[in-house]
Design a protein around this motif. Sequence first.
Motif, PDB file in Angstrom:
ATOM      1  N   PRO A  19     -49.105   3.585 -29.579  1.00  8.49           N
ATOM      2  CA  PRO A  19     -48.876   3.445 -27.917  1.00  8.49           C
ATOM      3  C   PRO A  19     -47.826   4.475 -27.264  1.00  8.49           C
ATOM      4  N   ASP A  23     -48.884   6.126 -23.804  1.00  8.33           N
ATOM      5  CA  ASP A  23     -48.275   6.157 -22.521  1.00  8.33           C
ATOM      6  C   ASP A  23     -48.176   7.391 -21.984  1.00  8.33           C
ATOM      7  N   VAL A  26     -51.317   7.916 -20.114  1.00  7.06           N
ATOM      8  CA  VAL A  26     -51.344   7.513 -18.785  1.00  7.06           C
ATOM      9  C   VAL A  26     -50.332   7.900 -17.913  1.00  7.06           C
ATOM     10  N   ASP A  50     -49.912   0.692 -14.680  1.00  9.47           N
ATOM     11  CA  ASP A  50     -49.328  -0.468 -15.443  1.00  9.47           C
ATOM     12  C   ASP A  50     -50.571  -1.443 -16.091  1.00  9.47           C
ATOM     13  N   ARG A  53     -51.485   0.055 -19.179  1.00  7.70           N
ATOM     14  CA  ARG A  53     -50.582  -0.148 -20.236  1.00  7.70           C
ATOM     15  C   ARG A  53     -50.404  -1.443 -21.102  1.00  7.70           C
ATOM     16  N   SER A  58     -48.529  -2.009 -24.452  1.00  5.03           N
ATOM     17  CA  SER A  58     -47.176  -1.205 -24.148  1.00  5.03           C
ATOM     18  C   SER A  58     -46.345  -2.008 -23.335  1.00  5.03           C
ATOM     19  N   THR A  61     -42.646   1.707 -19.654  1.00  6.16           N
ATOM     20  CA  THR A  61     -43.167   2.674 -18.782  1.00  6.16           C
ATOM     21  C   THR A  61     -42.812   3.949 -19.251  1.00  6.16           C
ATOM     22  N   THR A  62     -43.589   5.195 -18.903  1.00  9.36           N
ATOM     23  CA  THR A  62     -43.100   6.464 -19.141  1.00  9.36           C
ATOM     24  C   THR A  62     -42.966   7.178 -17.516  1.00  9.36           C
TER      25      THR A  62
END
Length: 64
Positions: A19, A23, A26, A50, A53, A58, A61-62
Amino acid sequence: MGKLGDMANKAKELAKGHPDQADKGVAGAERVADERTGNKYDAQTDKAADAVRRSYGSGGTTER
């Protein structure tokens, strides 16, 4: 299921196993989309990222 569906399922399984890396991917894709559109669709790219994810579980958030 067709090849595209099989590939999507494979990608989702890989993302579930990694994950943190998913992340980052994404976030990178979201950043590129925002840059190329001049942030015109920022709300839509945030929503899409979102959703992606959530699809592999996940919770975080990155930041871009």
